[in-house]
Design a protein around this motif. Structure first.
Motif, PDB file in Angstrom:
ATOM      1  N   SER A 132       0.840  -1.201   0.000  1.00 29.74           N
ATOM      2  CA  SER A 132       0.000   0.000   0.000  1.00 29.74           C
ATOM      3  C   SER A 132       0.880   1.257   0.000  1.00 29.74           C
ATOM      4  CB  SER A 132      -0.910   0.005   1.224  1.00 29.74           C
ATOM      5  OG  SER A 132      -0.176   0.370   2.379  1.00 29.74           O
ATOM      6  N   PRO A 133       0.304   2.392  -0.368  1.00 25.93           N
ATOM      7  CA  PRO A 133       1.075   3.647  -0.322  1.00 25.93           C
ATOM      8  C   PRO A 133       1.584   3.968   1.098  1.00 25.93           C
ATOM      9  CG  PRO A 133      -0.909   3.959  -1.625  1.00 25.93           C
ATOM     10  CD  PRO A 133      -1.005   2.590  -1.002  1.00 25.93           C
ATOM     11  N   LEU A 134       0.798   3.651   2.126  1.00 26.52           N
ATOM     12  CA  LEU A 134       1.246   3.899   3.496  1.00 26.52           C
ATOM     13  C   LEU A 134       2.417   2.992   3.879  1.00 26.52           C
ATOM     14  CD1 LEU A 134      -2.141   4.374   5.390  1.00 26.52           C
ATOM     15  CD2 LEU A 134      -0.430   6.122   4.869  1.00 26.52           C
ATOM     16  N   GLN A 135       2.353   1.734   3.460  1.00 30.53           N
ATOM     17  CA  GLN A 135       3.462   0.810   3.725  1.00 30.53           C
ATOM     18  C   GLN A 135       4.726   1.288   3.010  1.00 30.53           C
ATOM     19  OE1 GLN A 135       1.575  -2.800   2.355  1.00 30.53           O
ATOM     20  NE2 GLN A 135       1.445  -3.606   4.462  1.00 30.53           N
ATOM     21  N   TRP A 161      21.261   3.112   6.615  1.00 33.82           N
ATOM     22  CA  TRP A 161      21.941   4.346   6.253  1.00 33.82           C
ATOM     23  C   TRP A 161      22.960   4.166   5.135  1.00 33.82           C
ATOM     24  CZ3 TRP A 161      22.129   1.673  10.749  1.00 33.82           C
ATOM     25  CH2 TRP A 161      23.318   1.010  11.039  1.00 33.82           C
ATOM     26  N   TRP A 162      23.373   2.954   4.848  1.00 38.13           N
ATOM     27  CA  TRP A 162      24.384   2.705   3.831  1.00 38.13           C
ATOM     28  C   TRP A 162      23.785   2.573   2.431  1.00 38.13           C
ATOM     29  CZ3 TRP A 162      22.819  -0.674   7.577  1.00 38.13           C
ATOM     30  CH2 TRP A 162      22.188  -1.840   7.154  1.00 38.13           C
ATOM     31  N   GLN A 163      22.463   2.618   2.318  1.00 40.87           N
ATOM     32  CA  GLN A 163      21.799   2.527   1.017  1.00 40.87           C
ATOM     33  C   GLN A 163      20.843   3.695   0.846  1.00 40.87           C
ATOM     34  OE1 GLN A 163      19.857  -1.380   1.307  1.00 40.87           O
ATOM     35  NE2 GLN A 163      21.063  -1.993  -0.465  1.00 40.87           N
ATOM     36  N   GLN A 164      20.592   4.028  -0.409  1.00 44.83           N
ATOM     37  CA  GLN A 164      19.543   4.999  -0.708  1.00 44.83           C
ATOM     38  C   GLN A 164      18.195   4.330  -0.421  1.00 44.83           C
ATOM     39  OE1 GLN A 164      19.900   8.246  -1.577  1.00 44.83           O
ATOM     40  NE2 GLN A 164      22.061   7.850  -1.163  1.00 44.83           N
ATOM     41  N   PRO A 165      17.219   5.060   0.129  1.00 41.12           N
ATOM     42  CA  PRO A 165      15.927   4.440   0.456  1.00 41.12           C
ATOM     43  C   PRO A 165      15.263   3.721  -0.719  1.00 41.12           C
ATOM     44  CG  PRO A 165      16.092   6.572   1.511  1.00 41.12           C
ATOM     45  CD  PRO A 165      17.294   6.431   0.616  1.00 41.12           C
ATOM     46  N   LEU A 223       8.243   2.293   4.710  1.00 41.93           N
ATOM     47  CA  LEU A 223       9.485   1.596   4.352  1.00 41.93           C
ATOM     48  C   LEU A 223      10.554   2.564   3.866  1.00 41.93           C
ATOM     49  CD1 LEU A 223       8.005  -1.587   2.645  1.00 41.93           C
ATOM     50  CD2 LEU A 223       9.238  -1.493   4.824  1.00 41.93           C
ATOM     51  N   LEU A 224      10.172   3.555   3.073  1.00 41.15           N
ATOM     52  CA  LEU A 224      11.149   4.536   2.593  1.00 41.15           C
ATOM     53  C   LEU A 224      11.715   5.352   3.751  1.00 41.15           C
ATOM     54  CD1 LEU A 224       9.440   5.770  -0.688  1.00 41.15           C
ATOM     55  CD2 LEU A 224      11.604   4.518  -0.504  1.00 41.15           C
ATOM     56  N   GLU A 225      10.841   5.765   4.649  1.00 37.71           N
ATOM     57  CA  GLU A 225      11.294   6.533   5.813  1.00 37.71           C
ATOM     58  C   GLU A 225      12.201   5.681   6.705  1.00 37.71           C
ATOM     59  OE1 GLU A 225       9.342   8.461   9.800  1.00 37.71           O
ATOM     60  OE2 GLU A 225       8.102   8.416   7.984  1.00 37.71           O
ATOM     61  N   ALA A 226      11.785   4.450   6.966  1.00 38.69           N
ATOM     62  CA  ALA A 226      12.578   3.559   7.814  1.00 38.69           C
ATOM     63  C   ALA A 226      13.911   3.215   7.158  1.00 38.69           C
ATOM     64  CB  ALA A 226      11.788   2.286   8.114  1.00 38.69           C
ATOM     65  N   ALA A 227      13.912   3.035   5.854  1.00 32.68           N
ATOM     66  CA  ALA A 227      15.157   2.726   5.148  1.00 32.68           C
ATOM     67  C   ALA A 227      16.155   3.868   5.308  1.00 32.68           C
ATOM     68  CB  ALA A 227      14.880   2.463   3.670  1.00 32.68           C
ATOM     69  N   CYS A 249      14.221  -4.697  -1.198  1.00 29.26           N
ATOM     70  CA  CYS A 249      14.146  -5.800  -0.229  1.00 29.26           C
ATOM     71  C   CYS A 249      13.425  -5.326   1.034  1.00 29.26           C
ATOM     72  CB  CYS A 249      15.547  -6.308   0.091  1.00 29.26           C
ATOM     73  SG  CYS A 249      15.519  -7.829   1.048  1.00 29.26           S
ATOM     74  N   PRO A 250      12.089  -5.251   0.983  1.00 26.71           N
ATOM     75  CA  PRO A 250      11.346  -4.743   2.143  1.00 26.71           C
ATOM     76  C   PRO A 250      11.555  -5.562   3.412  1.00 26.71           C
ATOM     77  CG  PRO A 250       9.840  -5.388   0.357  1.00 26.71           C
ATOM     78  CD  PRO A 250      11.230  -5.592  -0.123  1.00 26.71           C
ATOM     79  N   ARG A 251      11.792  -6.864   3.285  1.00 28.28           N
ATOM     80  CA  ARG A 251      12.029  -7.687   4.491  1.00 28.28           C
ATOM     81  C   ARG A 251      13.260  -7.213   5.245  1.00 28.28           C
ATOM     82  NH1 ARG A 251      11.250 -13.598   2.076  1.00 28.28           N
ATOM     83  NH2 ARG A 251       8.984 -13.669   2.055  1.00 28.28           N
ATOM     84  N   ARG A 252      14.259  -6.775   4.515  1.00 25.49           N
ATOM     85  CA  ARG A 252      15.484  -6.313   5.162  1.00 25.49           C
ATOM     86  C   ARG A 252      15.213  -5.037   5.961  1.00 25.49           C
ATOM     87  NH1 ARG A 252      21.402  -5.521   2.387  1.00 25.49           N
ATOM     88  NH2 ARG A 252      22.498  -6.006   4.300  1.00 25.49           N
ATOM     89  N   ILE A 253      14.401  -4.152   5.387  1.00 25.70           N
ATOM     90  CA  ILE A 253      14.046  -2.919   6.091  1.00 25.70           C
ATOM     91  C   ILE A 253      13.271  -3.264   7.364  1.00 25.70           C
ATOM     92  CG2 ILE A 253      12.786  -0.737   5.954  1.00 25.70           C
ATOM     93  CD1 ILE A 253      13.171  -0.910   2.858  1.00 25.70           C
TER      94      ILE A 253
END
Length: 94
Positions: free
Chosen positions: A2-5, A18-22, A9-13, A28-32
């Motif tokens: 969903s757009p909220l998810q 911090w070593w990757q661009q969001p 995920l982008l904010e949390a990434a 890989c959403p599971r990694r986030i």
């Protein structure tokens, strides 16, 4: 997703990977989610559990890689989902 998810995920990434661009981390959403589950603050946990089902978060645990969780986080999330606590992922020496 969903757009909220996606927004979460982008904010949390940006905060926990911090070593990757969001946008790159979003591949890989599971990694986030694993990073939030392991290192996250209470507010992020609350948002995450409101946006993702217990089954989705249990899948993160089921596919965890070695080193993604501390023993404390590993135990906490398994207990939270009322699951037996298996051994943490580890590397098998050849």
């Amino acid at each position: 997703m969903s757009p909220l998810q996606r927004a979460f995920l982008l904010e949390a990434a940006g905060r926990y990977l911090w070593w990757q661009q969001p946008e790159e981390a979003l591949a890989c959403p599971r990694r986030i989610l694993a990073q939030v589950m392991n290192l996250g603050v209470w507010e992020d946990w609350c948002r995450m559990t409101a946006l993702f089902t217990p089954e989705e978060l249990a899948e993160v645990l089921a596919h965890a890689e070695m080193g993604q969780f501390s023993p404390r986080s590993w135990s906490f999330w398994h207990c939270r989902f009322s699951k037996e606590i298996p051994p943490m992922p580890h590397r098998i020496a050849p």
